[in-house]
Scaffold this motif. Structure first.
Motif, PDB file in Angstrom:
ATOM      1  N   THR A 173      -9.464 -21.570 -22.063  1.00  0.00           N
ATOM      2  CA  THR A 173      -9.271 -22.899 -22.638  1.00  0.00           C
ATOM      3  C   THR A 173     -10.614 -23.299 -23.229  1.00  0.00           C
ATOM      4  OG1 THR A 173      -7.589 -23.526 -21.018  1.00  0.00           O
ATOM      5  CG2 THR A 173      -8.710 -25.310 -22.195  1.00  0.00           C
ATOM      6  N   TYR A 174     -10.671 -23.516 -24.546  1.00  0.00           N
ATOM      7  CA  TYR A 174     -11.974 -23.692 -25.188  1.00  0.00           C
ATOM      8  C   TYR A 174     -12.031 -24.995 -25.987  1.00  0.00           C
ATOM      9  CZ  TYR A 174     -10.137 -22.524 -29.856  1.00  0.00           C
ATOM     10  OH  TYR A 174      -9.455 -22.534 -31.053  1.00  0.00           O
ATOM     11  N   ALA A 175     -13.236 -25.314 -26.427  1.00  0.00           N
ATOM     12  CA  ALA A 175     -13.450 -26.459 -27.320  1.00  0.00           C
ATOM     13  C   ALA A 175     -14.569 -26.109 -28.288  1.00  0.00           C
ATOM     14  CB  ALA A 175     -13.803 -27.710 -26.538  1.00  0.00           C
ATOM     15  N   GLU A 176     -14.444 -26.569 -29.504  1.00  0.00           N
ATOM     16  CA  GLU A 176     -15.516 -26.444 -30.490  1.00  0.00           C
ATOM     17  C   GLU A 176     -16.412 -27.675 -30.497  1.00  0.00           C
ATOM     18  OE1 GLU A 176     -14.357 -24.538 -34.353  1.00  0.00           O
ATOM     19  OE2 GLU A 176     -12.324 -24.830 -33.558  1.00  0.00           O
ATOM     20  N   ILE A 179      -6.683 -21.141 -26.075  1.00  0.00           N
ATOM     21  CA  ILE A 179      -6.011 -22.385 -26.445  1.00  0.00           C
ATOM     22  C   ILE A 179      -7.023 -23.523 -26.413  1.00  0.00           C
ATOM     23  CG2 ILE A 179      -5.290 -22.966 -24.074  1.00  0.00           C
ATOM     24  CD1 ILE A 179      -2.664 -24.070 -25.362  1.00  0.00           C
ATOM     25  N   THR A 180      -6.885 -24.447 -27.358  1.00  0.00           N
ATOM     26  CA  THR A 180      -7.678 -25.676 -27.371  1.00  0.00           C
ATOM     27  C   THR A 180      -6.754 -26.840 -27.664  1.00  0.00           C
ATOM     28  OG1 THR A 180      -9.509 -26.874 -28.412  1.00  0.00           O
ATOM     29  CG2 THR A 180      -8.241 -25.396 -29.832  1.00  0.00           C
ATOM     30  N   GLN A 181      -7.077 -28.002 -27.111  1.00  0.00           N
ATOM     31  CA  GLN A 181      -6.304 -29.201 -27.406  1.00  0.00           C
ATOM     32  C   GLN A 181      -6.798 -29.894 -28.666  1.00  0.00           C
ATOM     33  OE1 GLN A 181      -6.736 -31.265 -23.598  1.00  0.00           O
ATOM     34  NE2 GLN A 181      -4.718 -30.548 -22.966  1.00  0.00           N
ATOM     35  N   ARG A 202      -4.448 -25.661 -30.911  1.00  0.00           N
ATOM     36  CA  ARG A 202      -4.533 -24.357 -31.552  1.00  0.00           C
ATOM     37  C   ARG A 202      -4.535 -23.299 -30.446  1.00  0.00           C
ATOM     38  NH1 ARG A 202      -3.212 -26.996 -35.258  1.00  0.00           N
ATOM     39  NH2 ARG A 202      -4.174 -27.157 -37.326  1.00  0.00           N
ATOM     40  N   SER A 203      -3.600 -22.367 -30.542  1.00  0.00           N
ATOM     41  CA  SER A 203      -3.475 -21.281 -29.578  1.00  0.00           C
ATOM     42  C   SER A 203      -3.586 -19.965 -30.335  1.00  0.00           C
ATOM     43  CB  SER A 203      -2.124 -21.372 -28.861  1.00  0.00           C
ATOM     44  OG  SER A 203      -1.847 -20.197 -28.135  1.00  0.00           O
TER      45      SER A 203
END
Length: 522
Positions: free
Chosen positions: A140-143, A283-285, A290-291
């Protein structure tokens, strides 16, 4: 990165794209016919997706006689349109569970989901099926750096719950991330290949599977009685126990629809060179979800599968534009792509983010339900099958209470989500009955388009086909009467209240509705 920079250049010729990759690469095979007459079994399972077939498999292994009743084809509905990640890392669930239901609940959730991941691997091995099983890590990531505190909290909560979780900043994605939660030992696979093998295994154990058999009625008792409808006939099925595994319950004696919100997401896919293709599941929220994952292809390449742009069915606006945004995002991050497949998937989120698996309602003694998997139906569906098999055969599970649909304490804790869901539904019930100042007319409908029009004081769902012919239907969803809306990209009428979907001729594509939209004259 500018997600719209290449919007005009990544809008593929959708008429030449394939649908679901899983359906495209694992044909349905011979139709399993509806029952020829009245049928009596120990357990009737409604729905042949991963939750239904997993339940039937576990019960057949315990010596119960089982009949699976599927309105369409095996694994052709929600399971046939998934992204097929098999993971116990479900975005940011563990920190939320730790705060709302306590560390013990988070640990039970992690254990139940992790055991389901292992169980799929063991079952695939026992069946001897090649379902493209690949063990990998889930992220589970974030930019956006402002989201990293939430990711660090999730990594800590998932680790406390018993998962091999860590906070990392490096991934095998071709673009930088600010941070990510990584859980190793997860997997991805071909869901339809797996489920077709599971269906064969159920039949070898004496179970029966009936496709194109829509269940339209349930009378609870001892036995329970189901009424079914197929293209050629209608019949009854008697069963000591009934499992409603239709994704969204077609029978809702406990008003579970008040605790479920439907969510539709789009999927696009394009081949990548295997060298350098990401192997992890991401996946990111952010960016309206976006998965990302890849799947092995027969020619040695890997298929990039990108999912996102979630919206409530019937409230998606220009869905073609959403597809274009998803293609633009993928192209911005992975380079020039030739898209070969596109499809959409649908999920149901529970108000407290935990699936509803167990007795159908407080007074139920022989009817059970599995729903509310929130986009994580692969591990959730297998968990549900194992849990329900234990309950039906008189056993217990450590996580009976965690998933019990009758739980009320968590509904109180998640009151804001509960009230929002009810407000959204109420808005449609009331708003749909008010006159619109900007209603379209038949003359404005382009070929392939559709709209709800007022004709003679009645709302009608009108579609103009590619040949210019008009087709009119009742615009009221046959579930609870909300007004449907047209999804041009998928050529479907959708209900924004509870997610029922109908084709342009009115036939039910997705429940909870069981009856078609009736034809109307213009």
């Amino acid at each position: 990165m500018d997600d719209h920079a290449h919007l005009d250049h990544v809008h593929p010729d959708h008429a030449h794209l394939h649908g679901s990759y899983w359906l495209d690469t694992a044909p349905p095979g011979t139709l399993l016919p509806p029952p020829e007459g009245p049928l009596t079994v120990d357990v009737a399972v409604i729905g042949a997706g991963i939750a239904g077939l997993s339940t039937a498999w576990e019960l057949a292994r315990r010596g119960r006689s089982v009949a699976v009743l599927e309105a369409d084809r095996i694994a052709a509905g929600v399971t046939g349109h998934t992204t097929a990640k098999v993971s116990a890392l479900h975005t940011l669930i563990y920190d939320r569970l730790r705060r709302t239901r306590g560390p013990e609940a988070a640990a039970l959730y992690a254990r139940s989901q992790a055991e389901a991941v292992r169980h799929i691997a063991e079952t695939a091995d026992a069946l001897g099926v090649d379902c493209d099983w690949e063990e990998t890590a889930a992220y589970t990531y974030a930019e956006d750096v402002s989201r990293t505190d939430a990711l660090k909290a999730e990594a800590e909560a998932a680790r406390e719950a018993g998962l091999p979780a860590a906070y990392v900043t490096d991934t095998d994605l071709p673009f930088p991330v600010a941070g990510a939660v990584r859980v190793t030992g997860q997997a991805q696979f071909h869901p339809r290949k797996y489920l077709l093998a599971l269906a064969d295994g159920i039949r070898r154990l004496g179970g029966t599977i009936h496709e194109q058999t829509r269940v339209t009625g349930l009378t609870e008792g001892d036995p329970c009685m189901l009424t079914t409808r197929s293209p050629a006939s209608a019949t009854e099925v008697g069963a000591r126990s009934v499992v409603v595994a239709t994704h969204y319950p077609v029978f809702d004696r406990a008003l579970l629809f008040s605790r479920l919100s439907p969510r539709r997401e789009l999927v696009v896919a394009a081949p990548l060179d295997a060298i350098g293709a990401p192997l992890g599941m991401y996946i990111t929220q952010e960016q309206n979800t976006r998965s990302v994952r890849t799947a092995p292809m027969d020619d040695g390449r890997r298929l990039l599968i990108v999912t996102g742009e979630h919206f409530t069915p019937g409230s998606g606006g220009d869905v073609e534009e959403r597809f274009a945004r998803l293609c633009a995002w993928a192209t911005d991050r992975f380079g020039d792509l030739t898209f070969t497949h596109r499809w959409a998937t649908q999920d149901n989120d529970s108000t407290d983010s935990v699936p509803l698996v167990g007795p159908l309602h407080p007074g139920s003694r022989h009817a059970y339900v599995a729903t509310g998997f929130g986009g994580w139906g692969m591990s959730g569906g297998v968990m549900a099958g194992r849990l329900l098999a234990e309950q039906i055969t008189g056993g217990t599970s450590p996580w009976d209470d965690l998933y019990d649909p009758r739980r009320l304490a968590s509904v109180v804790r998640e009151g804001a989500a509960f009230l929002k869901q009810q407000a959204d539904v109420a808005r449609h019930f009331v708003g749909d009955r008010l006159p619109s100042l900007t209603e379209p007319s038949v003359e404005t409908l382009a070929p392939g388009d559709g709209a709800v029009l007022r004709v003679g004081g009645e709302r009608r769902a009108v579609h103009r086909d590619e040949d210019g012919q008009l087709h009119a239907l009742s615009a009221r969803c046959t579930h609870l009467g909300c007004l449907v809306a047209f999804n041009r990209a998928e050529r479907a009428w959708e209900c924004p209240c509870h997610g029922s979907r109908f084709d342009v001729r009115g036939a039910v594509v997705q429940g909870p509705a069981v009856d078609p939209l009736e034809p109307r004259d213009l």
